[in-house]
Design an enzyme around this catalytic site. Structure first.
Site, PDB file in Angstrom:
ATOM      1  N   ASN A 111       0.832  -1.200   0.000  1.00 36.65           N
ATOM      2  CA  ASN A 111       0.000   0.000   0.000  1.00 36.65           C
ATOM      3  C   ASN A 111       0.869   1.252   0.000  1.00 36.65           C
ATOM      4  OD1 ASN A 111      -0.477   1.954   2.505  1.00 36.65           O
ATOM      5  ND2 ASN A 111       0.207  -0.033   3.328  1.00 36.65           N
ATOM      6  N   PHE A 115      -1.535   8.187   4.524  1.00 33.21           N
ATOM      7  CA  PHE A 115      -2.316   8.803   5.622  1.00 33.21           C
ATOM      8  C   PHE A 115      -3.570   9.507   5.100  1.00 33.21           C
ATOM      9  CE2 PHE A 115       1.515   9.566   8.751  1.00 33.21           C
ATOM     10  CZ  PHE A 115       1.648   8.196   8.920  1.00 33.21           C
ATOM     11  N   SER A 178       5.676   5.096   8.772  1.00 39.72           N
ATOM     12  CA  SER A 178       5.045   4.839   7.484  1.00 39.72           C
ATOM     13  C   SER A 178       6.019   5.220   6.373  1.00 39.72           C
ATOM     14  CB  SER A 178       3.765   5.662   7.331  1.00 39.72           C
ATOM     15  OG  SER A 178       3.319   5.603   5.992  1.00 39.72           O
ATOM     16  N   THR A 181       4.709   8.672   3.627  1.00 41.10           N
ATOM     17  CA  THR A 181       4.748  10.125   3.806  1.00 41.10           C
ATOM     18  C   THR A 181       6.203  10.549   3.676  1.00 41.10           C
ATOM     19  OG1 THR A 181       2.787  10.177   5.230  1.00 41.10           O
ATOM     20  CG2 THR A 181       4.323  12.030   5.415  1.00 41.10           C
ATOM     21  N   LYS A 220       5.559   3.559  17.101  1.00 43.22           N
ATOM     22  CA  LYS A 220       5.527   2.523  16.065  1.00 43.22           C
ATOM     23  C   LYS A 220       6.723   2.694  15.143  1.00 43.22           C
ATOM     24  CE  LYS A 220       2.495   0.029  12.917  1.00 43.22           C
ATOM     25  NZ  LYS A 220       1.087  -0.158  12.479  1.00 43.22           N
ATOM     26  N   ASN A 249       6.024  -1.643  11.420  1.00 41.26           N
ATOM     27  CA  ASN A 249       5.204  -1.188  10.302  1.00 41.26           C
ATOM     28  C   ASN A 249       5.561  -2.000   9.048  1.00 41.26           C
ATOM     29  OD1 ASN A 249       3.547   0.563   8.660  1.00 41.26           O
ATOM     30  ND2 ASN A 249       3.997   2.254  10.056  1.00 41.26           N
TER      31      ASN A 249
END
Length: 346
Positions: A111, A115, A178, A181, A220, A249
């Site tokens: 993916n 966000f 993530s 971003t 995380k 993650n």
């Protein structure tokens, strides 16, 4: 059985469209009192972590319900806790579509959502409508930064979100890992991480006094870390007395999927291929933390045995996401039952 039939239909659609239909269906089943058609009673395996009593050790990872619009439906499927988000101070559309890619041959997903969410105020409106938190359900809220916020101002976004969600969360997760971003993972580096954690912990103390309630703060992290980086993060977690850490993650690496359809799409890889690297990072982090900070293991849990491996590597709780997409509520029960029979962490 029912989910395997549903999955066949859902997997015939665009992945993001199927995601929305599935969530709406889960909410509809719960509202109709029919969640029992796809799930059994929750497994009772109470454990206390971060000062919170979890009814069992299997939670839903952030990302599935970004806006907290399906909390009650998901909670009816047997999870011991639900983590919603990632939410940001302002609404944002995320990256261009298509941005979710299934790799069924490897039981994997890539993916690059970015966000996408309706903003923290919209999420909180949904939380206030949900019955699950009102009844004592454990609700984690995962916070991030807006894509257009300069990196030097990133901490302000996290502080804004923390301030807003504190009163509604069982715990708050700070997502600096993530891959979708731009430059976000820079916050995992020495000085940036130190500054961010110091400011968040100061805000946490202020908010605890203000609300008369201490809400744990969890970090995380990514699986794409070398040993010195793991050591640096562990030292920062201990130094700032963080309440927990989620490992891990999604990964930017492509173990075993490089030659499969969609295997080289940009974004974070999750599902079965990330199990080994995420569990390795989890184990190294647990060793470095030496019991000072509890860990939540996530990444590639596709069966009960995988959940047990995360606990054996040092986790106190686990979370699932891609495994839930591939196996449905059956995996929640299988993992929770498997952990119920495993010796609890000290």
């Amino acid at each position: 059985m029912i989910y395997s039939l549903l999955r066949r239909v859902l997997f015939s659609m665009d992945a993001e469209k199927a995601h929305g239909i599935a969530l709406n269906g889960i909410s509809l089943l719960q509202a109709s009192g029919l969640s029992g058609l796809v799930s059994d009673r929750p497994v009772d395996d109470t454990v206390e972590v971060m000062g919170i009593r979890f009814p069992n050790r299997v939670g839903l990872a952030a990302g599935l319900d970004k806006n907290g619009a399906h909390i009650d439906g998901l909670a009816a499927l047997g999870f011991g806790h639900i983590e919603i988000g990632t939410t940001t101070p302002r609404p944002q559309a995320g990256n261009p579509k298509p941005r979710i890619f299934r790799i069924p041959e490897a039981r994997a997903i890539i993916n690059r959502m970015g966000f996408n969410n309706g903003g923290v105020d919209a999420l909180l409106a949904n939380v206030r409508k949900a019955e699950f938190p009102k009844k004592g359900g454990v609700l984690g809220i995962n916070i991030g930064k807006n894509a257009d916020t300069p990196m030097e101002m990133a901490a302000e976004d996290y502080l804004t979100c923390l301030d807003k969600v504190y009163g509604q969360a069982s715990y708050v997760t700070v997502n600096i890992s993530s891959p979708n971003t731009r430059n976000l993972r820079e916050l995992q580096q020495d000085e940036a991480l130190d500054d961010l954690l110091a400011r968040l912990k100061a805000a946490q103390q202020r908010l605890a006094d203000q609300h008369g309630r201490y809400v744990p703060l969890v970090l995380k992290i990514a699986p794409d870390l070398d040993d010195p980086q793991i050591g640096t993060i562990a030292a920062a977690l201990k130094r700032h007395r963080m309440d927990g850490v989620i490992a891990t993650n999604t990964t930017l690496s492509r173990p075993g999927v490089e030659n499969l359809p969609n295997g080289n799409e940009a974004g974070g890889l999750s599902g079965a291929p990330v199990f080994r690297i995420s569990t390795t990072v989890l184990g190294k982090l647990a060793h470095a933390l030496a019991g000072e900070v509890p860990l939540i293991g996530v990444g590639g849990i596709m069966k009960g045995e995988d959940a047990r491996a995360k606990i054996s590597a040092g986790a106190s709780l686990v979370q699932i996401y891609s495994g839930f997409i591939y196996r449905g509520p059956e995996l929640v029960r299988e993992a929770a039952e498997s952990l119920r029979t495993q010796a609890k962490p000290h």
